[in-house]
Design an enzyme around this catalytic site. Structure first.
Site, PDB file in Angstrom:
ATOM      1  CB  THR A   1     -40.120 -21.735  47.827  1.00  0.00           C
ATOM      2  OG1 THR A   1     -40.339 -22.154  46.474  1.00  0.00           O
ATOM      3  CG2 THR A   1     -40.768 -20.400  48.064  1.00  0.00           C
TER       4      THR A   1
ATOM      5  CG  ASP B   1     -30.197 -26.399  45.137  1.00  0.00           C
ATOM      6  OD1 ASP B   1     -30.257 -27.246  46.056  1.00  0.00           O
ATOM      7  OD2 ASP B   1     -29.743 -26.660  44.003  1.00  0.00           O
TER       8      ASP B   1
ATOM      9  CB  THR C   1     -29.169 -31.090  35.771  1.00  0.00           C
ATOM     10  OG1 THR C   1     -29.223 -32.457  36.186  1.00  0.00           O
ATOM     11  CG2 THR C   1     -29.894 -30.976  34.444  1.00  0.00           C
TER      12      THR C   1
ATOM     13  CD  GLU D   1     -31.155 -36.971  35.514  1.00  0.00           C
ATOM     14  OE1 GLU D   1     -31.791 -37.468  34.581  1.00  0.00           O
ATOM     15  OE2 GLU D   1     -30.669 -37.644  36.433  1.00  0.00           O
TER      16      GLU D   1
ATOM     17  CE1 TYR E   1     -35.054 -30.971  35.939  1.00  0.00           C
ATOM     18  CE2 TYR E   1     -33.341 -32.588  35.498  1.00  0.00           C
ATOM     19  CZ  TYR E   1     -33.764 -31.440  36.137  1.00  0.00           C
ATOM     20  OH  TYR E   1     -32.906 -30.751  36.965  1.00  0.00           O
TER      21      TYR E   1
ATOM     22  CE  LYS F   1     -33.226 -27.795  35.159  1.00  0.00           C
ATOM     23  NZ  LYS F   1     -32.870 -26.564  35.894  1.00  0.00           N
TER      24      LYS F   1
HETATM   25  P1  NAP Z   1     -36.689 -27.820  44.122  1.00  0.00           P
HETATM   26  O1  NAP Z   1     -36.473 -28.014  45.584  1.00  0.00           O
HETATM   27  O2  NAP Z   1     -37.647 -28.680  43.413  1.00  0.00           O
HETATM   28  O3  NAP Z   1     -37.112 -26.281  43.910  1.00  0.00           O
HETATM   29  C1  NAP Z   1     -37.597 -25.848  42.671  1.00  0.00           C
HETATM   30  C2  NAP Z   1     -38.021 -24.400  42.799  1.00  0.00           C
HETATM   31  O4  NAP Z   1     -38.548 -23.963  41.547  1.00  0.00           O
HETATM   32  C3  NAP Z   1     -39.128 -24.153  43.847  1.00  0.00           C
HETATM   33  O5  NAP Z   1     -38.882 -22.934  44.483  1.00  0.00           O
HETATM   34  C4  NAP Z   1     -40.369 -24.060  42.976  1.00  0.00           C
HETATM   35  O6  NAP Z   1     -41.404 -23.283  43.552  1.00  0.00           O
HETATM   36  C5  NAP Z   1     -39.804 -23.328  41.770  1.00  0.00           C
HETATM   37  N1  NAP Z   1     -40.655 -23.428  40.591  1.00  0.00           N
HETATM   38  C6  NAP Z   1     -41.116 -24.552  39.989  1.00  0.00           C
HETATM   39  N2  NAP Z   1     -41.881 -24.226  38.917  1.00  0.00           N
HETATM   40  C7  NAP Z   1     -41.907 -22.874  38.862  1.00  0.00           C
HETATM   41  C8  NAP Z   1     -42.526 -21.933  37.998  1.00  0.00           C
HETATM   42  N3  NAP Z   1     -43.300 -22.311  36.977  1.00  0.00           N
HETATM   43  N4  NAP Z   1     -42.312 -20.620  38.221  1.00  0.00           N
HETATM   44  C9  NAP Z   1     -41.570 -20.210  39.261  1.00  0.00           C
HETATM   45  N5  NAP Z   1     -40.959 -21.041  40.126  1.00  0.00           N
HETATM   46  C10 NAP Z   1     -41.126 -22.371  39.909  1.00  0.00           C
HETATM   47  O7  NAP Z   1     -35.285 -27.937  43.341  1.00  0.00           O
HETATM   48  P2  NAP Z   1     -33.799 -27.839  43.907  1.00  0.00           P
HETATM   49  O8  NAP Z   1     -33.356 -29.202  44.292  1.00  0.00           O
HETATM   50  O9  NAP Z   1     -33.680 -26.712  44.850  1.00  0.00           O
HETATM   51  O10 NAP Z   1     -33.015 -27.506  42.559  1.00  0.00           O
HETATM   52  C11 NAP Z   1     -32.822 -26.165  42.135  1.00  0.00           C
HETATM   53  C12 NAP Z   1     -32.504 -26.138  40.656  1.00  0.00           C
HETATM   54  O11 NAP Z   1     -31.332 -26.909  40.405  1.00  0.00           O
HETATM   55  C13 NAP Z   1     -33.570 -26.737  39.758  1.00  0.00           C
HETATM   56  O12 NAP Z   1     -33.554 -26.003  38.555  1.00  0.00           O
HETATM   57  C14 NAP Z   1     -33.090 -28.154  39.500  1.00  0.00           C
HETATM   58  O13 NAP Z   1     -33.608 -28.622  38.276  1.00  0.00           O
HETATM   59  C15 NAP Z   1     -31.596 -27.928  39.449  1.00  0.00           C
HETATM   60  N6  NAP Z   1     -30.749 -29.054  39.843  1.00  0.00           N
HETATM   61  C16 NAP Z   1     -30.957 -29.657  41.047  1.00  0.00           C
HETATM   62  C17 NAP Z   1     -30.097 -30.680  41.436  1.00  0.00           C
HETATM   63  C18 NAP Z   1     -30.286 -31.369  42.763  1.00  0.00           C
HETATM   64  O14 NAP Z   1     -29.706 -32.447  42.939  1.00  0.00           O
HETATM   65  N7  NAP Z   1     -31.009 -30.794  43.711  1.00  0.00           N
HETATM   66  C19 NAP Z   1     -29.035 -31.058  40.609  1.00  0.00           C
HETATM   67  C20 NAP Z   1     -28.862 -30.394  39.400  1.00  0.00           C
HETATM   68  C21 NAP Z   1     -29.714 -29.379  39.025  1.00  0.00           C
HETATM   69  P3  NAP Z   1     -42.556 -23.943  44.468  1.00  0.00           P
HETATM   70  O15 NAP Z   1     -41.937 -24.087  45.843  1.00  0.00           O
HETATM   71  O16 NAP Z   1     -43.635 -22.937  44.390  1.00  0.00           O
HETATM   72  O17 NAP Z   1     -42.899 -25.267  43.855  1.00  0.00           O
HETATM   73  N1  GDD Z   2     -37.388 -40.526  43.141  1.00  0.00           N
HETATM   74  C1  GDD Z   2     -37.138 -41.845  43.256  1.00  0.00           C
HETATM   75  N2  GDD Z   2     -38.006 -42.605  43.972  1.00  0.00           N
HETATM   76  N3  GDD Z   2     -36.044 -42.368  42.641  1.00  0.00           N
HETATM   77  C2  GDD Z   2     -35.801 -43.679  42.814  1.00  0.00           C
HETATM   78  C3  GDD Z   2     -36.639 -44.507  43.565  1.00  0.00           C
HETATM   79  C4  GDD Z   2     -37.799 -43.956  44.168  1.00  0.00           C
HETATM   80  O1  GDD Z   2     -38.580 -44.617  44.823  1.00  0.00           O
HETATM   81  N4  GDD Z   2     -36.118 -45.764  43.564  1.00  0.00           N
HETATM   82  C5  GDD Z   2     -35.000 -45.724  42.835  1.00  0.00           C
HETATM   83  N5  GDD Z   2     -34.803 -44.467  42.366  1.00  0.00           N
HETATM   84  C6  GDD Z   2     -33.705 -44.056  41.477  1.00  0.00           C
HETATM   85  C7  GDD Z   2     -34.171 -43.313  40.231  1.00  0.00           C
HETATM   86  O2  GDD Z   2     -34.601 -44.233  39.226  1.00  0.00           O
HETATM   87  C8  GDD Z   2     -32.875 -42.572  39.856  1.00  0.00           C
HETATM   88  O3  GDD Z   2     -32.069 -43.425  39.078  1.00  0.00           O
HETATM   89  C9  GDD Z   2     -32.200 -42.331  41.197  1.00  0.00           C
HETATM   90  O4  GDD Z   2     -32.875 -43.147  42.164  1.00  0.00           O
HETATM   91  C10 GDD Z   2     -32.255 -40.874  41.692  1.00  0.00           C
HETATM   92  O5  GDD Z   2     -33.592 -40.400  41.588  1.00  0.00           O
HETATM   93  P1  GDD Z   2     -34.038 -38.993  42.229  1.00  0.00           P
HETATM   94  O6  GDD Z   2     -33.649 -38.930  43.653  1.00  0.00           O
HETATM   95  O7  GDD Z   2     -35.477 -38.789  41.888  1.00  0.00           O
HETATM   96  O8  GDD Z   2     -33.108 -37.941  41.507  1.00  0.00           O
HETATM   97  P2  GDD Z   2     -32.679 -37.764  39.971  1.00  0.00           P
HETATM   98  O9  GDD Z   2     -31.240 -38.165  39.884  1.00  0.00           O
HETATM   99  O10 GDD Z   2     -33.624 -38.405  39.058  1.00  0.00           O
HETATM  100  O11 GDD Z   2     -32.822 -36.190  39.769  1.00  0.00           O
HETATM  101  C11 GDD Z   2     -32.275 -35.271  40.720  1.00  0.00           C
HETATM  102  O12 GDD Z   2     -30.934 -35.008  40.425  1.00  0.00           O
HETATM  103  C12 GDD Z   2     -30.703 -34.366  39.153  1.00  0.00           C
HETATM  104  C13 GDD Z   2     -29.192 -34.191  38.999  1.00  0.00           C
HETATM  105  O13 GDD Z   2     -28.626 -35.356  38.507  1.00  0.00           O
HETATM  106  C14 GDD Z   2     -33.129 -34.006  40.667  1.00  0.00           C
HETATM  107  O14 GDD Z   2     -32.744 -33.164  41.724  1.00  0.00           O
HETATM  108  C15 GDD Z   2     -32.932 -33.267  39.354  1.00  0.00           C
HETATM  109  O15 GDD Z   2     -33.589 -31.990  39.432  1.00  0.00           O
HETATM  110  C16 GDD Z   2     -31.432 -33.046  39.134  1.00  0.00           C
HETATM  111  O16 GDD Z   2     -31.211 -32.382  37.907  1.00  0.00           O
END
Ligand code: NAP
Ligand code: GDD
Length: 365
Positions: free
Chosen positions: A13, A16, A130, A132, A154, A158
């Site tokens: 859901t 990604d 990630t 991160e 987080y 990870k």
């Molecule tokens: P997202 O939009 O937050 O989606 C997270 C998904 O995980 C949702 O489907 C959520 O379900 C599900 N989930 C959360 N807790 C769960 C649990 N306890 N049991 C089963 N399902 C659960 O994240 P995304 O951006 O698509 O990212 C996908 C993956 O890539 C994550 O593991 C994230 O940490 C990793 N990642 C993301 C990025 C990025 O920039 N987007 C970068 C690097 C790594 P619900 O809808 O029910 O909440």
């Molecule tokens: N969320 C958020 N909200 N971030 C902010 C804000 C705000 O109002 N203002 C500044 N930021 C800065 C955060 O401090 C961080 O340095 C940067 O913007 C990005 O924040 P997010 O968009 O929340 O993403 P993230 O980089 O912390 O995490 C995302 O990317 C990771 C990969 O590097 C998530 O998708 C993680 O799940 C993923 O692993």
């Protein structure tokens, strides 16, 4: 006879999960996804796929081993994409134990579910690792050999998942890999991540539905790509001839301030920046109003401020194009989508207004 490709996506859901489902369905896969019971049955990102013949949803939770063991046994997947996670870095400071259970031990539960069902020789596993992990970065840009220095609950969770994947690969010969993905965004991005928070607010401010956007660290640097391009890599990693880990990034970085400037520009507002630190303001040049301000509520106890990926290996070995969608195109896609949504969203607008107000007041991070 062609072997049937069966994918199981945890976190279907999410941003990604929804793009990956579309991608795999187009490739002819039978796609199974996990969902969680929630008091509101609202699956906006995959609603258009529900009812598709090859698309199936099942209840399971990353915190519940039994649900995962039963599901893997029932579906008999040939590929698992483990995307489920508590994915918000700032939230992980508020809920560190939950984040560890889902994002760290959850990975172990998936690996053990595969072993328990004796599928370790036939089922490949992709783990959503990630950037991160690099955290308080030890070199720029970051590649597969850059040392990790996780800098949030987080990232530490990870890191456990990353090492478990590597361990099971070496200990049991399983085809399991990590994609070390840098930030990837889209019009489906969660509304509290900084990019979507900005594009939604820019659209709302441009249409007179919000006054000001409050952000945290404007100097933070990210390597932002388009999620739709990144899910292809998840698949390519599992089609590679051996199980290896890959950095997936664009190789270009920008500050949060630059993202905001461009997003507001696409929404029709030219910004000029004044002040420094917590006193910095983004001013609408056309009318002198403050439309972006800094709130310490969005500062993190420890913040990752310099992510910049080197995707050379993915480019070379997987033939992937890291610049398929440029930064400018990404921002334009997101703003265009939010401009439309804000204009059209009369009913859902009630919910959206509340969230925007909360975001504005710093109640929801
Ligand atoms: P997202 O939009 O937050 O989606 C997270 C998904 O995980 C949702 O489907 C959520 O379900 C599900 N989930 C959360 N807790 C769960 C649990 N306890 N049991 C089963 N399902 C659960 O994240 P995304 O951006 O698509 O990212 C996908 C993956 O890539 C994550 O593991 C994230 O940490 C990793 N990642 C993301 C990025 C990025 O920039 N987007 C970068 C690097 C790594 P619900 O809808 O029910 O909440
Ligand atoms: N969320 C958020 N909200 N971030 C902010 C804000 C705000 O109002 N203002 C500044 N930021 C800065 C955060 O401090 C961080 O340095 C940067 O913007 C990005 O924040 P997010 O968009 O929340 O993403 P993230 O980089 O912390 O995490 C995302 O990317 C990771 C990969 O590097 C998530 O998708 C993680 O799940 C993923 O692993």
């Amino acid at each position: 006879m062609v072997d049937k490709k069966i994918a199981l996506i945890t976190g279907v859901t999410g941003q990604d999960g929804s793009y990956l489902s579309e991608f795999l369905l187009e490739k002819g896969y039978e796609v199974h996804g996990t969902i969680r019971r929630s008091s509101v049955d609202y699956r906006e990102r995959i609603a258009h796929l529900e009812g598709t013949p090859n698309f199936h949803l099942h209840y399971a939770d990353m915190g519940d081993s039994m649900s995962l063991v039963k599901l893997v046994g029932k579906v008999q997947p040939t590929e698992i994409y483990n995307l489920a996670a508590q994915s918000h870095v700032q939230v992980s400071f508020d809920a560190p134990e939950f984040t560890a259970d889902v994002d760290a031990v959850g990975v172990l539960r998936v690996l053990e579910a595969v072993r328990t069902n004796h599928l370790e020789k036939t089922c490949k596993i992709y783990q959503a690792s990630t950037s991160e992990l690099y955290g308080k970065v030890e070199e720029v840009p970051q590649n597969e050999n850059t040392p990790f220095h996780p800098y949030s609950p987080y990232a530490i969770a990870k890191l456990y998942g990353y090492w478990m994947i590597k361990e099971y690969r070496e200990a049991y010969g399983m085809f399991c890999c990590s994609g070390i993905l840098f930030n990837h965004e889209s019009e489906r991005r969660g509304e509290t991540f900084v990019t979507r928070k900005i594009t939604l607010a820019a659209a709302r401010i441009a249409q007179g539905k919000q006054d000001c956007l409050y952000l945290g660290n404007l100097d933070s640097l990210r390597d932002w790509g388009y999620a739709k391009d990144y899910v292809e890599c998840m698949w390519l990693i599992l089609q590679y001839d051996r199980p290896e880990d890959f950095v997936i990034a664009t190789g270009v970085q920008h500050t949060v301030r630059e993202f905001a400037t461009l997003a507001f520009q696409y929404a029709g507002i030219e910004l000029k920046w004044e002040g420094e630190g917590v006193d910095e303001r983004g001013i609408n040049v056309a009318n002198g109003k403050v439309v972006v301000a800094v709130s310490e509520d969005f500062y993190r106890p420890t913040d990752v401020v310099n992510l910049w990926g080197d995707p050379s290996k993915a480019k070379r070995e997987l033939g992937w194009n890291p610049q398929k969608t440029t930064f400018e195109e990404l921002v334009k896609i997101m703003v265009a989508s939010d401009m439309q949504k804000v204009a059209a969203d009369h009913v859902a607008g009630v919910m959206r207004t509340n969230l925007a107000e909360y975001l504005e007041k710093g109640v929801v991070k």
